[in-house]
Design an enzyme around this catalytic site. Structure first.
Site, mmCIF file in Angstrom:
data_model
loop_
_atom_site.group_PDB
_atom_site.id
_atom_site.type_symbol
_atom_site.label_atom_id
_atom_site.label_comp_id
_atom_site.label_asym_id
_atom_site.label_seq_id
_atom_site.Cartn_x
_atom_site.Cartn_y
_atom_site.Cartn_z
ATOM 1 N N GLU A 415 54.534 83.337 -119.886
ATOM 2 C CA GLU A 415 55.400 84.310 -119.208
ATOM 3 C C GLU A 415 56.309 85.051 -120.182
ATOM 4 O O GLU A 415 57.528 85.016 -120.064
ATOM 5 C CB GLU A 415 56.255 83.607 -118.144
ATOM 6 C CG GLU A 415 55.457 83.064 -116.985
ATOM 7 C CD GLU A 415 55.085 84.123 -115.955
ATOM 8 O OE1 GLU A 415 55.303 85.324 -116.222
ATOM 9 O OE2 GLU A 415 54.567 83.739 -114.893
ATOM 10 N N GLU A 485 47.679 77.666 -114.141
ATOM 11 C CA GLU A 485 48.593 77.005 -113.207
ATOM 12 C C GLU A 485 48.048 77.248 -111.810
ATOM 13 O O GLU A 485 47.683 78.370 -111.460
ATOM 14 C CB GLU A 485 50.022 77.578 -113.292
ATOM 15 C CG GLU A 485 50.706 77.302 -114.610
ATOM 16 C CD GLU A 485 52.096 77.927 -114.735
ATOM 17 O OE1 GLU A 485 52.747 78.206 -113.711
ATOM 18 O OE2 GLU A 485 52.512 78.142 -115.884
HETATM 19 C C1 IPT Z 1 55.212 79.971 -113.298
HETATM 20 C C2 IPT Z 1 55.684 79.471 -114.621
HETATM 21 O O1 IPT Z 1 54.751 79.708 -115.621
HETATM 22 C C3 IPT Z 1 56.020 78.020 -114.620
HETATM 23 O O2 IPT Z 1 56.762 77.731 -115.766
HETATM 24 C C4 IPT Z 1 56.758 77.641 -113.387
HETATM 25 O O3 IPT Z 1 57.939 78.365 -113.343
HETATM 26 C C5 IPT Z 1 55.952 77.989 -112.213
HETATM 27 O O4 IPT Z 1 55.675 79.335 -112.184
HETATM 28 C C6 IPT Z 1 56.646 77.684 -110.917
HETATM 29 O O5 IPT Z 1 57.127 76.395 -110.816
HETATM 30 S S1 IPT Z 1 55.751 81.626 -113.180
HETATM 31 C C7 IPT Z 1 55.708 82.165 -111.518
HETATM 32 C C8 IPT Z 1 56.407 83.476 -111.425
HETATM 33 C C9 IPT Z 1 54.365 82.335 -110.997
#
Ligand code: IPT
Length: 955
Positions: A415, A485
């Site tokens: 990010e 993720e």
């Molecule tokens: C995404 C991040 O990469 C991670 O660090 C964490 O924040 C996660 O989301 C949520 O828990 S960023 C999000 C804007 C999709």
């Protein structure tokens, strides 16, 4: 006129990575050089600003007698000095790069030490810091040796010339905020301190400096090729392979390759004139071939997790045993991959990944997420002033970790938007290490990367990507895809991961994903049990968004981890009870099934009546076989019957004992006969009571009061659940955030209007309308009670009225039992909770529990604890049979109390046990950061009818 009294803190706000440190190099333990750990208690003084105190504390003879103490590794904010701050992506200071606030908590640390008496007098000495957040300046014996940023990266200084045999003073000034903080905006607690080891390393004359192990594997010939490049010439020996070559020379021999599934390591030694360094070498080749990520010639499927370093008391200061626990828990839950979100972990973690076998995406310590609030203006990754800092970070990661076979992919960071700095990092990494692939999710067109990566894409989009219909740049269309993720494990959930896994396994291009995330970052706290954002009075915070892991903060697996283990199991088994066969498929990428033993068992009404071994051929990866089950053991006399087939470890491994369960399935044979009841009795009115069989009702309201000797508080329709984090969704999510919409509609304050209490010949019928204030929608609800003299049957009919645009949280009845009700027995899904899209791991059997043990302790209380597919349950002297099967929940507080609670410590047991018997539950989804429940798991408001048969249990 303006002037500053000092310029000595300019380094704090300087975009430069620092000065004085040695070039980065591989992290290794030497077998014969001496080292001295400087971990332990350090003198500590906290100041409110970076320059509140001068640097006289670093001078020899300084009296720190009135200082506090902190333990190193550690974070001072977790040791009683100041407080932690949690923000997801917002910088907790004004965005004014590279400047940071004047209020800049600064911890001065002092460590006094003598050299051990056997400390060699020759050679040099290096002082190594493995991690300091966020910026440190270091003095040894009064001499300023440099300063550095890059919190989760090692920094070494040559200090031999400054050391004395005794009375050494190491002074470290650590600033919470620095220019480096702009590069470290990961979603986690801001935790300043010297949080990894500090070590003094003797460097013998003629010792090893830096070296790079190149160990590839040719899957066609079965040969490995080894070459160790070393700054200092020497020899490399691997006795098991008869290798003895000079550094820089190549040896090619037949080897056993390294994979995460079979992590074969060869012990070796790199010997230079002055030093011997043990090597653990894994031969493997990573490549992008045929549009796929391949290791040793085969495409791999990542069954991964995102791992932040976390300990509920120590923050990111993890000891080796905690790291090992993480690895063991991962291996035992079928996880094969880790993304080290969002920074390189403690180096010992990677040793464990090599040893136990995990694919690693090693991610650089880089995130600038907060710049999204200003449309990424001034983003450091797109400003060449910052590029040296970015390159420094890339180099410190790659150089430190380059000798780990487990590391198969480098990630530029997380990010951080897009920009030239990222391209520069990717180019540098490629130049230095062409043997691994590059990942960065923010690079949507894959300009700098070797794979297309996304986070939280919904199922439909993943499917489009799998089919190659997602468009994108020409380069991207030919690249493999991973979900770096997905499955946001915040609170109850994640839901829908089985549906993702089906997609991953259907399309070659999709090479798996990494659940967000491994562990809840709750902080152990006397007030709350576990604290989350806002619990320390932060002016900006993101609440319990920091508790979104598959493990609770104390590393107890949550139901989400149990579900994930089942969803990603490496053996697929399915069968038809009627033909008595089970189809077994090896879903490993490399291993055959020879490490597993298979067992069958046969259940009659959930009780195992016989078990035995099942012979399954040692199928290779991807192979399947139909395996015949034995003849069903017993005549079941109209009972429900099923097979359970399990795959367990045939022998103990490094990560689990013999018998550890790896995969399982259940195959129904004879269906459950429905709960038949021949009604004989009719309701009888007597004064203010109606009796019907064993039950007595209030004549005016039609409410059930007793069943035999069991007091029951009003079973009545219930549609409310304490919204989960996934029900509530994240604030940036689309409008359909049901947790909020349900509350707006008033589903938590439904009114029950009584329309009629009717005594028929054979039934008591209570007609109601259940509806929230202010709206015209309602649920016409009819309770029909019948009895055979000893048992009591309730049939609930529900008909929605008006225009219901929302799904219901749940649909069923709630009743209260005496608080003495404690033991619960049931036949149905268990042992843990399950919801429509989280019940893959729910196994049909006989289970028992206490009411307390049915609760799932989500750090922020919310709906939890339902047991799925329950045929019957016994609690508090009552037996309940479902027609059809139902969801069973019991707790010592009401749903309303659960809903109101912010922390587990808000929940106090009352004198009633509240039981929900649900015909339906809304799915869970992962909308706290991802898609909501898929349509097939939504509980639409629709006409429904369901029954329960109650009886008193005697004796
Ligand atoms: C995404 C991040 O990469 C991670 O660090 C964490 O924040 C996660 O989301 C949520 O828990 S960023 C999000 C804007 C999709």
């Amino acid at each position: 006129m303006s002037f500053r009294t000092t310029t000595s803190i300019d380094y704090v706000e300087n975009v430069s990575p620092g000065s004085g440190a040695l070039p980065p190099r591989a992290w290794y333990a030497s077998s014969d050089s001496t080292s001295l750990s400087l971990n332990g208690n350090w003198c500590f003084r906290l100041s409110a600003t970076a320059d509140a105190e001068d640097d006289s504390f670093a001078e020899e003879g300084y009296d720190a007698g009135d200082w506090a103490e902190v333990s190193v590794p550690g974070h001072w904010v977790l040791q009683g000095h100041g407080a932690p701050i949690y923000t997801n992506h917002l910088y907790p200071f004004p965005v004014d790069p590279p400047r940071v606030p004047t209020e800049n908590p600064t911890g001065d640390h002092l460590r006094f030490f003598d050299l051990p008496s056997d400390w060699p007098s020759d050679g040099g000495v290096v002082l190594r810091f493995d991690g300091v957040e966020s910026c440190a300046r270091v003095w040894l014996n009064g001499t300023d040796i440099g300063e550095f940023k890059g919190s989760r990266l090692p920094h070494e200084f040559a200090v031999g010339h400054l050391l004395k045999p005794s009375g050494n003073v190491l002074a470290v000034r650590v600033h919470q905020w620095s220019a480096g903080s702009y590069l470290e905006d990961q979603d986690q607690w801001w935790l300043p301190g010297i949080f990894r080891d500090v070590t003094l390393l003797h460097r013998p004359a003629g010792g090893v400096l830096d070296f790079f192990v190149h160990a590839s594997y040719d899957h066609v010939t079965g040969e490995g090729t080894l070459r160790v490049d070393s700054d200092v010439d020497g020899r490399v020996t691997l006795p098991a392979l008869d290798i003895d070559v000079a550094t820089g020379e190549t040896a090619t021999v037949a080897v056993r390759p390294w994979t995460a599934e079979v992590p074969h390591l060869y012990d070796g030694v790199l010997a230079t004139e002055g030093e011997r360094v043990p090597l653990r070498i894994g031969f493997r080749t990573v490549e992008l071939a045929d549009g796929l990520i391949k290791v040793n010639g085969k495409a791999v499927l990542f069954k991964g997790v995102n791992r932040h370093e976390w300990h509920p008391e120590k923050g990111r200061a993890l000891d080796l045993e905690t790291m090992r626990e993480d690895v063991l828990l991962m291996k035992r839950h079928n996880i094969n991959a880790v993304r080290t979100s969002h920074y390189p972990p403690h180096p010992a973690f990677l040793d464990l990944c090599d040893e136990y076998g995990l694919w690693v995406i090693d991610e650089c310590d880089l995130e600038t997420h907060g710049f999204t609030e200003q449309a990424w203006r001034d983003n450091p990754v797109d400003n060449e002033r910052w590029t040296p800092a970015l390159l420094d970070r890339a180099a410190r990661m790659v150089e430190r970790d380059k000798n780990h076979p487990s590391v198969v992919i480098w990630s530029l960071g997380n990010e951080a938007g897009t920009g030239r700095g990222l391209t520069a990092m990717a180019e540098w990494i490629r130049g230095r290490d062409g043997s691994r692939l590059i990942h960065y999710e923010g690079d949507i067109n894959c300009r700098d990367t070797d794979m297309y990566a996304r986070m939280y894409a919904d199922h439909a989009e993943v499917e489009r990507i799998g089919r190659g219909l997602d468009g994108g740049s020409l380069k991207r269309r030919h690249l493999p895809f991973i979900l770096c993720e997905y499955g946001h494990a915040m609170g109850n959930g994640p839901g829908g991961i089985a549906d993702y896994q089906r997609l991953f396994e259907s399309y070659d291009r999709i090479q798996g994903g990494f659940i967000w995330e491994w562990i809840d970052h709750g902080i152990k706290d006397e007030r709350y049990g576990f604290a989350y954002g806002g619990d320390f009075g932060e002016e900006l915070h993101d609440g319990n968004f920091v508790c979104d892991g598959l493990l609770f903060p104390d590393r107890t697996p949550s139901p989400g981890l149990v579900e994930y283990k089942k969803v990603i199991e490496p053996v697929r088994m399915a069968g038809e009870g009627a033909d008595g066969t089970v189809r077994v498929t090896n879903a490993y990428d490399f291993a055959d099934l020879s490490a597993l033993a298979f067992e069958w068992s046969y259940q009659v009404d959930g009780e195992t009546v016989e078990t035995g071994a099942l012979t399954v051929p040692a199928l290779g990866p991807g192979e399947s076989a139909e395996v015949k089950l034995p003849t069903p053991p017993a005549d079941a006399h109209g009972a429900e019957t099923q097979w359970t087939v399990r795959a367990v470890l045939a022998a103990g491994t490094a990560w689990a004992p013999q018998g550890h369960e790896v995969a399982w399935t259940q195959i129904p044979v004879d269906e459950r006969p429905l709960a038949r009841m021949v009604q004989s009795d009719g309701p009888v009115l007597g004064g203010r009571r109606i009796t019907l069989g064993p039950a007595s009702f209030d004549a005016r309201t039609g409410a059930l009061n007793t069943i035999g000797g069991v007091d029951v508080t009003g079973p009545r329709l219930d549609v409310w659940r304490a919204p989960t984090d996934n029900d509530n969704g994240a604030h940036w999510q689309p409008d359909e955030r049901y947790g909020l919409l349900w509350r707006k509609l008033g589903l938590h304050r439904m009114r029950h209007r009584l329309n009629a209490v009717e005594l028929g010949d054979d039934a008591l019928t209570v007609r109601t309308r259940v509806a929230p204030a202010a709206w015209e929608v309602g649920l016409r609800t009819v309770y029909r009670w019948t009895s055979d003299g000893t048992r009591l049957r309730l049939t609930v009919s529900v008909a929605p009225e008006g225009d219901w645009t929302l799904p219901l949280p749940r649909l069923g009845i709630r009743l209260g039992l005496s608080g003495s009700a404690d033991r619960v027995k049931w036949f149905g899904g268990g042992p843990g909770e399950g919801y429509p899209d989280t019940k893959s791991a729910s196994r049909v059997a006989r289970w028992d529990s206490t009411v307390d043990a049915l609760q799932t302790p989500y750090v922020r209380p919310q709906e939890n604890g339902a047991r799925a597919d329950v045929r019957w349950a016994e609690i508090g002297g009552l037996r309940v049979e479902g027609d059809p099967s139902f969801w069973f929940t019991a707790r010592r507080w009401t749903t309303e109390q659960l809903d109101a609670a912010e922390h587990l410590t808000d929940l106090a047991p009352g004198d009633t046990v509240w039981v929900n018997l649900d015909h339906g539950q809304q799915g869970i989804g992962s909308q706290s950061c991802g898609p909501g429940a898929l349509p097939q798991y939504q509980l639409r408001a629709a006409p429904a009818e369901f029954s329960f048969v109650f009886s008193e249990i005697h004796g």
